[in-house]
Design a protein around this motif. Structure first.
Motif, mmCIF file in Angstrom:
data_model
loop_
_atom_site.group_PDB
_atom_site.id
_atom_site.type_symbol
_atom_site.label_atom_id
_atom_site.label_comp_id
_atom_site.label_asym_id
_atom_site.label_seq_id
_atom_site.Cartn_x
_atom_site.Cartn_y
_atom_site.Cartn_z
ATOM 1 N N ALA A 81 -30.102 81.225 2.202
ATOM 2 C CA ALA A 81 -28.646 81.294 2.062
ATOM 3 C C ALA A 81 -28.017 80.911 3.254
ATOM 4 N N ALA A 82 -28.560 81.062 4.440
ATOM 5 C CA ALA A 82 -27.630 80.781 5.958
ATOM 6 C C ALA A 82 -27.674 79.140 5.715
ATOM 7 N N ALA A 83 -28.622 78.409 5.303
ATOM 8 C CA ALA A 83 -28.636 77.005 5.283
ATOM 9 C C ALA A 83 -27.284 76.496 4.147
ATOM 10 N N ALA A 84 -27.518 77.095 2.951
ATOM 11 C CA ALA A 84 -26.319 76.986 1.966
ATOM 12 C C ALA A 84 -25.028 77.060 2.873
ATOM 13 N N GLN A 85 -24.891 78.071 3.240
ATOM 14 C CA GLN A 85 -23.414 78.525 3.760
ATOM 15 C C GLN A 85 -23.115 77.500 4.965
ATOM 16 N N ALA A 86 -24.185 76.881 5.718
ATOM 17 C CA ALA A 86 -23.709 75.877 6.795
ATOM 18 C C ALA A 86 -23.661 74.635 6.262
ATOM 19 N N GLU A 87 -24.175 74.383 5.211
ATOM 20 C CA GLU A 87 -23.579 72.985 4.321
ATOM 21 C C GLU A 87 -22.357 73.175 3.683
ATOM 22 N N ARG A 96 -20.005 74.978 4.892
ATOM 23 C CA ARG A 96 -18.875 74.771 6.198
ATOM 24 C C ARG A 96 -18.887 73.334 6.275
ATOM 25 N N ILE A 97 -19.983 72.559 6.521
ATOM 26 C CA ILE A 97 -20.055 71.141 6.673
ATOM 27 C C ILE A 97 -19.191 70.411 5.649
ATOM 28 N N ASP A 98 -19.242 70.845 4.530
ATOM 29 C CA ASP A 98 -18.427 70.307 3.323
ATOM 30 C C ASP A 98 -16.761 70.580 3.524
ATOM 31 N N ALA A 99 -16.556 71.769 3.985
ATOM 32 C CA ALA A 99 -15.170 72.414 4.051
ATOM 33 C C ALA A 99 -14.584 71.621 5.212
ATOM 34 N N LEU A 100 -15.296 71.450 6.307
ATOM 35 C CA LEU A 100 -14.691 70.818 7.698
ATOM 36 C C LEU A 100 -14.718 69.450 7.812
ATOM 37 N N CYS A 101 -15.816 68.747 7.090
ATOM 38 C CA CYS A 101 -16.055 67.322 7.103
ATOM 39 C C CYS A 101 -15.621 66.556 5.812
ATOM 40 N N GLY A 102 -15.680 67.328 4.753
ATOM 41 C CA GLY A 102 -15.305 66.579 3.593
ATOM 42 C C GLY A 102 -16.675 66.803 2.560
ATOM 43 N N PRO A 103 -16.562 66.869 1.327
ATOM 44 C CA PRO A 103 -17.586 67.298 0.463
ATOM 45 C C PRO A 103 -18.647 65.960 0.449
ATOM 46 N N GLY A 104 -19.911 66.252 0.500
ATOM 47 C CA GLY A 104 -21.009 65.261 0.786
ATOM 48 C C GLY A 104 -20.862 64.427 1.908
ATOM 49 N N GLN A 139 -21.288 76.777 15.427
ATOM 50 C CA GLN A 139 -22.669 77.150 15.300
ATOM 51 C C GLN A 139 -23.115 77.069 13.920
ATOM 52 N N ALA A 140 -24.251 76.659 13.599
ATOM 53 C CA ALA A 140 -24.722 76.486 12.354
ATOM 54 C C ALA A 140 -26.130 76.703 11.858
ATOM 55 N N ALA A 141 -26.598 77.246 11.038
ATOM 56 C CA ALA A 141 -28.051 77.489 10.540
ATOM 57 C C ALA A 141 -28.644 76.080 10.304
ATOM 58 N N GLY A 142 -29.864 76.309 10.554
ATOM 59 C CA GLY A 142 -30.779 75.016 10.403
ATOM 60 C C GLY A 142 -31.264 74.606 11.827
ATOM 61 N N ASP A 143 -31.646 73.391 11.605
ATOM 62 C CA ASP A 143 -32.819 73.310 13.076
ATOM 63 C C ASP A 143 -32.154 71.743 13.586
ATOM 64 N N VAL A 144 -30.859 70.996 13.033
ATOM 65 C CA VAL A 144 -30.750 69.839 13.510
ATOM 66 C C VAL A 144 -29.075 69.612 13.788
ATOM 67 N N PHE A 145 -28.892 68.802 14.524
ATOM 68 C CA PHE A 145 -27.275 68.737 14.959
ATOM 69 C C PHE A 145 -26.582 68.134 13.811
ATOM 70 N N HIS A 146 -25.348 68.242 13.431
ATOM 71 C CA HIS A 146 -24.843 67.460 12.465
ATOM 72 C C HIS A 146 -23.442 67.054 13.252
ATOM 73 N N LEU A 147 -23.241 65.681 13.283
ATOM 74 C CA LEU A 147 -22.069 65.133 13.752
ATOM 75 C C LEU A 147 -21.159 64.617 12.928
ATOM 76 N N CYS A 148 -19.760 65.140 12.946
ATOM 77 C CA CYS A 148 -18.780 64.826 12.018
ATOM 78 C C CYS A 148 -17.602 63.950 12.707
ATOM 79 N N LEU A 153 -18.871 68.981 15.667
ATOM 80 C CA LEU A 153 -20.443 69.203 16.047
ATOM 81 C C LEU A 153 -21.175 70.246 15.763
ATOM 82 N N PHE A 154 -21.935 70.361 14.693
ATOM 83 C CA PHE A 154 -22.467 71.615 14.029
ATOM 84 C C PHE A 154 -23.783 71.602 14.929
ATOM 85 N N VAL A 155 -23.927 72.709 15.812
ATOM 86 C CA VAL A 155 -25.163 73.081 16.672
ATOM 87 C C VAL A 155 -25.761 74.009 16.164
#
Length: 113
Positions: free
Chosen positions: A13-19, A21-29, A65-74, A100-102
Motif C-alpha cells: 500500500a505504501a509503494a502504491a501511494q508513493a507511485e 505521488r510520483i504520478d501526481a507531482l511528475c506526471g502520469p507514467g 520522502q517515499a516508500a520503496g528502496d530506490v531514489f526516483h528523480l524527476c 527527488l523522491f528519497v
C-alpha cells in the motif's frame, strides 16, 4: 503469520501511494530519470546527483520522502518562458531537479571483496 502478511500488505500500500505521488507531482507514467542506482549519493548535507552535478540540501522542498528502496528523480528544463531567447537557447538542453523522491530504506550496494 498474520503479522508478516499484514506487513507485506502495508508495504504494498505504501509503494502504491508513493507511485501515485510520483504520478501526481511528475506526471502520469513518469519514468525515473536517475541514471543508475549509483547516480544519487546521500551525504551529511543532503543528496548529490552525479548526472546533474547538483547537491540538494536537507530541508529543500524538492526532496520528498517515499516508500520503496530506490531514489526516483524527476527533472524539468532549466530554460523557462520568462528568460530572454538567448539565455533560453543556451539552457535548452540543461535539466534541473523538479523532485527527488528519497526512499525510507534505500538499497545499499555491497563492497567488492
Amino acid at each position: 503469520m498474520k503479522l508478516i502478511i499484514s506487513a507485506a500488505l502495508t508495504l504494498a500500500a505504501a509503494a502504491a501511494q508513493a507511485e501515485s505521488r510520483i504520478d501526481a507531482l511528475c506526471g502520469p507514467g513518469h519514468v525515473n530519470e536517475a541514471v543508475s542506482m549509483e547516480d544519487i549519493d546521500a551525504n551529511p548535507d543532503g543528496y548529490y546527483i552525479r548526472s546533474l552535478k547538483t547537491q540538494i540540501r536537507h530541508g529543500d522542498p524538492r526532496i520528498v520522502q517515499a516508500a520503496g528502496d530506490v531514489f526516483h528523480l524527476c527533472t524539468r528544463s532549466a530554460a523557462t518562458p520568462e528568460m530572454d531567447s538567448t539565455l533560453a537557447h543556451l539552457l535548452i538542453n540543461e535539466r534541473e531537479v523538479k523532485y527527488l523522491f528519497v526512499p525510507l530504506c534505500p538499497k545499499t550496494t555491497e563492497p567488492n571483496s
